[in-house]
Each structure stands twice: as C-alpha cells, then as structure tokens.
Write an enzyme that holds these catalytic residues in place. Structure first.
Site, PDB file in Angstrom:
ATOM      1  N   HIS A  72      33.077  32.563  90.670  1.00 17.05           N
ATOM      2  CA  HIS A  72      34.218  32.610  91.592  1.00 17.05           C
ATOM      3  C   HIS A  72      35.100  33.814  91.279  1.00 17.05           C
ATOM      4  CE1 HIS A  72      34.238  28.097  92.915  1.00 17.05           C
ATOM      5  NE2 HIS A  72      33.068  28.678  93.057  1.00 17.05           N
ATOM      6  N   TYR A 203      44.337  24.537  93.447  1.00 15.48           N
ATOM      7  CA  TYR A 203      45.332  23.840  92.628  1.00 15.48           C
ATOM      8  C   TYR A 203      46.519  23.555  93.542  1.00 15.48           C
ATOM      9  CZ  TYR A 203      42.886  25.185  88.296  1.00 15.48           C
ATOM     10  OH  TYR A 203      41.961  25.330  87.285  1.00 15.48           O
ATOM     11  N   PRO A 295      44.087  19.599  80.831  1.00 16.10           N
ATOM     12  CA  PRO A 295      43.003  20.317  81.530  1.00 16.10           C
ATOM     13  C   PRO A 295      43.440  21.289  82.622  1.00 16.10           C
ATOM     14  CG  PRO A 295      43.054  18.014  82.208  1.00 16.10           C
ATOM     15  CD  PRO A 295      44.046  18.153  81.109  1.00 16.10           C
ATOM     16  N   LYS A 299      40.962  25.277  79.787  1.00 19.16           N
ATOM     17  CA  LYS A 299      40.805  26.072  78.566  1.00 19.16           C
ATOM     18  C   LYS A 299      40.046  25.389  77.422  1.00 19.16           C
ATOM     19  CE  LYS A 299      42.715  29.838  79.776  1.00 19.16           C
ATOM     20  NZ  LYS A 299      41.620  30.230  80.667  1.00 19.16           N
ATOM     21  N   TYR A 387      43.853  33.042  83.143  1.00 20.72           N
ATOM     22  CA  TYR A 387      42.842  32.125  83.677  1.00 20.72           C
ATOM     23  C   TYR A 387      41.419  32.586  83.331  1.00 20.72           C
ATOM     24  CZ  TYR A 387      40.934  28.537  86.729  1.00 20.72           C
ATOM     25  OH  TYR A 387      40.264  27.435  87.195  1.00 20.72           O
TER      26      TYR A 387
END
Ligand code: RFL
Ligand code: PHB
Length: 397
Positions: A72, A203, A295, A299, A387
């Site tokens: 992605h 998100y 979560p 990570k 990220y």
C-alpha cells in the site's frame, strides 16, 4: 543439549532472530510452549513496515509475501464524513507498507527454519531459565509438556516469549523499571468474507468511536471498532457490528462499506508497556516480552523485528570479533526506537479514539489536530515517516 543461543518463544521475534542468526552461521534452538498449529492459526497483526518486508526478502523468506501481500502506498484518515489520504510513498521518498498477516509471516519463518534443519521444539512445558547472569546460562524444559526434564546449555538466552512469558521476571526487580499505561477502551476485531471496501487502510475518527478498515486478501477483510474497555463479545451481534461500522465510516461522497459473513470475532485490550533495561547478564528480551504498544500505530510486530536485528548484530560481533560492546549497548539502541514507537502509537490512539472523559474542549482540540496533520505538509510527513517505520539509530553512548 548445547547450543549458542537458546530462543524462548516462536513468535515474530524468536523466529526472525533464529533466521538472522542462521544467515550469520550462528546456531540456535527455539523452545515454544504452543503447538505449531496454534501458532499458525492465531490472528494478530497485519501491517509490515518497509524495513520488515525488506528483511523478509533479504533472508529469502518472502516468496509468499511477494505473491500474497498487498503493498500500500497510502492510508486514509477519515473524520467529519470525509477521507484525507496520506501518501506514504511520496512523503517518505518511496517507502510503503505491506499488508500481510502475522500468522502468514510465522508460517514462512517456520517452514524456512525446518528447511534449514534448525532445531525448533513446539509444545514444550515447564520452561525455566537458570544462571542468566553467568557465562553459561541454561534453560530447563519438558518436551510435549509431560516428557523428562531436559536441559539446554547455551552462551545466550533470547527471551522472545511475549508479554506473559517468564523471561522478563529474570531481570531482577532492583535493576528493572517498568512503565505502563492501560487505555480506557478496547478493539473488537472481525474477519469478514467480503471484497475490499477500500484499496487502502481507513483510520476513522467518529463521535461514536474509532473504526479501522484493513484487509487480509481480496476475499477477506479485517475490520476493527472501538468498544468499551470491559466490553463482552456477547453484546455484539453481527448486525450490531455492521450497523455501528456503517455509522462510523459513512461519508458524504457515497462510499459504501461492503458487508460479508463474519468468520472471526475477538476483543483486544489496549495498553502501553516498556521494560528498561531489556537485558541482564546473558539474557536479552525482544519484542512483546519487553514492550507493548496499542495497535493503532501497527508497530508491535515491527518492533519485535527491529529488536532482533540489533540483537543478531550484537551476537555476531561477539562471536566473530570477540567484542561484546554491541551486546552491551543492545537495550540502549533498542529503547530509542521503542520509545519513539510508543510515542507514535500513543499519539495515534489519542488522536483517533473517543474518550468518555473528554471535555467538549478536548474534543475540539482533537479535531483541530486531525485537521492540522491532514492538511499541513509537515503534519502529513510526520505521520508518514513514523507509519512506514523509523530507522534503527545505532549510536552508542
Ligand atoms: P508473541 O507473538 O507474543 O510470541 C511469543 C511466543 O512465546 C511463546 N511463549 C513461550 N514459549 C515457551 N515457553 C514459555 N513459557 C512461553 N511463554 C510464551 C508464545 O506461545 C508465543 O508463541 O511475541 P513477539 O514475537 O514479541 O511478537 C510480537 C507481536 O506478536 C505483537 O507485537 C503484534 O501482534 C502486535 N500487533 C501488531 N503489530 C504490528 O506490527 N502491526 C499490526 O498491524 C499489529 N496489529 C497487533 C495487531 C496485536 C493485536 N493483538 C491481538 C494484541 C493487532 C492486534 C489485534
Ligand atoms: C491489521 O490489519 O490487523 C491492522 C492494521 C492496522 C493497525 C492495526 C492492525 O493499526
């Protein structure tokens, strides 16, 4: 039995460490309390940072990931019924994430381990660590839980046995500081037989609580929603889950969530935890044995992997150059990255979840922060950089 490195636990940390050591010609034995089938069926993480996916390739265990994993280039933050894309690739000079389930990573590492003739014992019982502060530590265990007591003598013990494993307790309390925070919410996670509702992860921040749309394959979707800290699955019928997800994810541009039969449901608590130091004598903790993140930042698995990269380098330098300096700096090097991941996971959690004790003022600040990070080039770059995964900082003091 005698080996160079005794590895307790066949999760991402233990299995990846064994593979790294094998690539450097160092022997290890893995002792795991669960069965192979249990490990290969446990549903957990899904996002591999660029560095984790690259390491899988370097170690020659990436055939299935290259075929089945989904790369992605971006993620979406959704709030106020609108999506805001964060272009990871552009913002980080080409880095991306790979969506590939943790249990698939474990299957790949276990078959590589077996193919190279490396020792891996599943279903062991009564694992006990002995003499960790001497030059010849030992691990006692029973094969298949009820076998004879056996002993594994080694040069080093890697405690890769997760948050509930016994290793951490062998760092004496007087030298160990534990930092811990429990968040006042949980995640309800589902696997649904449905095609992707979105090409990238979403998100979503909503007044009713957080939601996350992830994926596993073109046929299976992984979706999470924020629930109460002590909520019970019995409160969540499939209908209630879908109706809540529709409300939290709805947009003004006609986007639709694709439903399908729910084939798995579970509730996970959210906590942060760090043990400092991560080493004592010849014992080195790696992964969840030493730290936990909520979560939201994706990570946990990736931190387990970066820990063992540092540990493998320390062990290699010890054997090849007779130099223990890197091993002595293990905890220091790992904790720098761990604390930054703790910071990011904490930040993402606070940014995106609804807290019952938020005042209207704090709620507006949260929305202003979301508006800022999705519109400022600096805000976007900071989310993206964290990220896809920060580099290991190898400086020693
Ligand atoms: P693990 O995976 O817990 O493995 C530890 C192993 O040690 C064994 N063990 C023992 N063996 C022998 N003797 C004993 N006495 C033992 N006691 C325990 C256990 O059976 C087990 O096999 O730890 P490790 O290797 O440190 O790996 C950590 C990761 O598993 C964890 O951080 C991630 O799953 C966290 N996580 C995520 N991480 C990510 O990087 N990206 C994600 O997208 C992500 N999503 C998640 C997550 C964790 C979740 N849950 C369920 C907590 C999503 C969820 C829902
Ligand atoms: C997952 O796909 O399981 C997943 C994705 C992103 C997260 C956590 C979990 O932040």
């Amino acid at each position: 039995m005698r080996t160079q490195v005794a590895i307790i636990g066949a999760g991402p940390a233990g299995l990846m460490l064994a593979q790294l050591l094998h690539s450097k010609g160092i022997e290890s034995v893995i002792l795991e309390s669960r069965t192979r089938a249990e490990i290969e069926e446990t549903i957990r993480a899904g996002v591999l940072e660029q560095g984790t996916a690259d390491l899988m390739r370097e170690l020659g265990v990436a055939d299935r990931m290259n075929r089945l994993g989904q790369v992605h280039d971006g993620i979406e933050f959704r709030f106020h019924r609108k999506g805001h894309r964060i272009n990871l690739k552009e913002l980080t000079g080409g880095k991306r994430v790979t969506i590939y389930a943790q249990h698939e990573v474990l299957k790949d590492l276990i078959s590589a381990r077996i193919a190279t003739g490396g020792e891996i014992l599943f279903d062991v019982g009564d694992v006990r660590l002995l003499d960790v502060d001497t030059e010849l530590p030992r691990v006692q265990f029973r094969r298949h839980k009820d076998g004879e007591l056996e002993e594994l003598v080694c040069d080093f013990i890697a405690g890769c046995d997760g948050f509930h494993g016994p290793s951490r307790q062998h760092i004496p309390q007087r030298v160990r500081t534990e930092y811990s925070e429990v968040f006042p919410m949980s995640w309800l996670g589902i696997l649904a037989e449905a095609p992707p509702s979105s090409p990238e992860l979403i998100y979503a921040h909503h007044d009713r609580g957080f939601a996350l749309v992830s994926t596993r394959s073109p046929e299976i979707q992984r979706i999470y929603l924020q629930v109460d800290a002590h909520d019970d699955l019995a409160n969540w019928s499939d209908d209630r889950i879908w109706s809540e997800l529709h409300r939290r994810l709805e947009t003004d541009d006609g986007w639709t969530l694709i439903e399908g039969p729910i084939i798995q449901k579970s509730i996970v608590g959210m906590r942060s935890f760090v043990c400092d130091p991560m080493q004592y004598g010849r014992l080195f903790l790696a992964g969840d044995a030493a730290h936990i993140v909520p979560p939201t930042g994706a990570k946990g698995l990736n931190l387990a992997v970066s820990d063992v990269v540092v540990l493998a380098k320390g062990i290699e330098t010890y054997y090849k150059q007779g130099n223990a300096e890197w091993l002595q700096a293990y905890s220091e090097i790992c904790l720098r990255r761990v604390w930054k991941a703790e910071r990011f996971s904490n930040y993402m959690t606070s940014l995106l979840h609804r807290h019952a004790n938020h005042s209207p003022f704090q709620r507006r600040i949260q929305l202003a922060e979301l508006d800022y990070v999705t519109s400022s080039p600096v805000g976007l770059a900071s989310i993206a950089e964290n990220y896809v995964g920060l580099p290991i900082d190898w400086r020693r003091s």
